[in-house]
Write a protein that holds these residues in place. Structure first.
Motif, PDB file in Angstrom:
ATOM      1  N   GLY A 136      37.985  41.538  45.463  1.00 15.16           N
ATOM      2  CA  GLY A 136      38.537  40.104  46.262  1.00 15.16           C
ATOM      3  C   GLY A 136      37.741  39.268  45.896  1.00 15.16           C
ATOM      4  N   ASP A 138      36.847  35.486  44.853  1.00 16.20           N
ATOM      5  CA  ASP A 138      37.013  33.919  44.872  1.00 16.20           C
ATOM      6  C   ASP A 138      37.899  33.634  43.442  1.00 16.20           C
ATOM      7  OD1 ASP A 138      38.806  34.678  46.946  1.00 16.20           O
ATOM      8  OD2 ASP A 138      36.879  33.581  48.197  1.00 16.20           O
ATOM      9  N   ASP A 148      48.056  36.590  41.447  1.00 15.42           N
ATOM     10  CA  ASP A 148      47.392  36.455  42.558  1.00 15.42           C
ATOM     11  C   ASP A 148      47.826  37.257  43.733  1.00 15.42           C
ATOM     12  OD1 ASP A 148      49.578  34.808  42.554  1.00 15.42           O
ATOM     13  OD2 ASP A 148      48.374  32.946  43.396  1.00 15.42           O
ATOM     14  N   ARG A 326      45.492  43.765  39.516  1.00 15.44           N
ATOM     15  CA  ARG A 326      45.304  43.066  41.185  1.00 15.44           C
ATOM     16  C   ARG A 326      44.197  41.869  40.981  1.00 15.44           C
ATOM     17  NH1 ARG A 326      43.619  45.556  47.117  1.00 15.44           N
ATOM     18  NH2 ARG A 326      41.205  45.266  46.525  1.00 15.44           N
ATOM     19  N   ASN A 327      44.526  40.388  41.161  1.00 18.94           N
ATOM     20  CA  ASN A 327      43.413  39.290  41.754  1.00 18.94           C
ATOM     21  C   ASN A 327      42.783  39.422  39.772  1.00 18.94           C
ATOM     22  OD1 ASN A 327      41.526  37.352  41.930  1.00 18.94           O
ATOM     23  ND2 ASN A 327      40.094  38.706  43.308  1.00 18.94           N
ATOM     24  N   TRP A 329      41.448  36.946  37.560  1.00 23.07           N
ATOM     25  CA  TRP A 329      41.651  35.375  36.569  1.00 23.07           C
ATOM     26  C   TRP A 329      40.828  35.122  35.506  1.00 23.07           C
ATOM     27  CZ3 TRP A 329      36.472  34.585  37.909  1.00 23.07           C
ATOM     28  CH2 TRP A 329      35.631  34.879  38.797  1.00 23.07           C
TER      29      TRP A 329
END
Length: 336
Positions: A136, A138, A148, A326-327, A329
């Motif tokens: 998780g 950020d 996202d 997922r997530n 970046w």
């Protein structure tokens, strides 16, 4: 029956078949991502309660093999390359796994492993969830957000990929997916979840991979409880094995945090430095500024290919298995 009636009935029938197909579709992937995890598989952590002073810590990893069979690996430490104390293949019976051999005996029952050696040495291990400390995480300001949970707009193709409960999932009919943006030096965060495939072995056990600059792969595989070779999870495929096997059991969300630095060339266009990479898997350092002296590829001819000169895509591999992501970046370090 006239033609119009026949056609109408065919359309209705086709609609019913399509509806049934849509209803059956989730049942396929749900067999690989069941709501409840396997009752036995996972990490167990504890100590010898008596009879051991040299290595008093003791751990176990229980791996599901299908058909009610399991492998129990006893080891002094998790996330550390050390010889196993014992490896046992057993079948579940009476709600427990009972193992014995090499002077050791034990039982897995109700999230606890108990056992001993000889008349007095005893141990007790308790099941422990060990989530990644970067789950998780950020994205920092200015990061390129590749996923996202809301869609696949950052990717060039999505054939065989689905959005499901905030995750993007590759299916057995999927194709490689790659980012629309190209990158050189990057810091990357990606979370993934392996399917539960107890009857599969080796490269067929929830296989995928993360590619940097199109060519350099960090392997994704359900390698939980294995040695951690150069083609298993966290490996720089056929270049370097992970320093430790930091795999979580299948169905648990895992993380890669990657620092990648692209190959460097001098003013004449000659190679000055190979690509280098540092990888943390579930918070554990598994590659420390590792040089990528060739391409991470299947054949020798491919591995001997030239290093990339231009920025490349982030790619996620399709290998005929279900894997969820997922997530995702990326921070572009080429500009810093």
């Amino acid at each position: 029956m006239n033609f119009r009636t026949l056609a109408s009935n065919l359309i209705v029938a086709m609609g019913i078949v399509a509806s049934v197909a849509q209803e059956q579709k989730p049942a396929d992937w749900q067999t690989y991502f069941p709501t409840q995890p396997d009752a036995f598989s996972g990490d167990y952590v504890g100590r010898w309660l008596s009879g051991e002073t040299v290595d008093p810590d003791l751990c176990a990893q229980v791996i599901a093999l299908g058909d009610n069979k399991y492998r129990v690996v006893l080891t002094a430490k998790l996330d550390m390359r050390c010889p196993p104390k014992g490896v046992f293949e057993v079948e579940a019976a009476g709600g427990a796994l009972t193992f014995q051999g090499g002077g050791l005996r034990g039982e897995v029952r109700g999230n606890v492993v108990t056992g001993g050696r000889g008349e007095t040495a005893r141990f007790e291990l308790k099941k422990e969830l060990r989530p990644s400390p970067t789950l998780g995480l950020d994205p920092p300001k200015g990061a390129a957000l590749l996923f996202d949970g809301s869609g696949l707009d950052a990717w060039e193709t999505s054939k065989g990929w689905e959005i499901l409960d905030g995750a993007m999932m590759v299916t057995p009919k999927g194709e490689y997916i790659q980012s629309k943006q190209s990158f050189g030096d990057v810091d990357m965060h990606v979370e993934f979840r392996n399917a539960f495939m107890p009857k599969s072995r080796g490269q067929q056990r929830s296989n995928s991979g993360v590619f940097l600059q199109d060519l350099y792969e960090v392997q994704i595989l359900d390698s939980y409880g294995l040695e951690g070779y150069y083609d298993e999870c966290g490996a720089l495929y056929k270049v370097a094995a992970p320093m430790v096997n930091a795999c979580a059991p299948p169905l648990e969300w895992q993380t890669f945090d990657i620092e990648y630095r692209a190959p460097k060339f001098d003013g004449a266009g000659d190679l000055k430095a190979n690509a280098r990479i540092t990888v943390h898997h579930n918070g554990k350092l598994i590659h420390n500024d590792q040089e990528l002296w060739w391409i991470t590829a299947w054949t020798e001819e491919e591995r001997r290919g030239p290093p990339p000169r231009k920025p490349g895509h982030i790619r996620l591999q399709s290998h005929g298995n279900y894997v969820q992501f997922r997530n995702i970046w990326v921070v572009d370090r080429s500009k810093s």
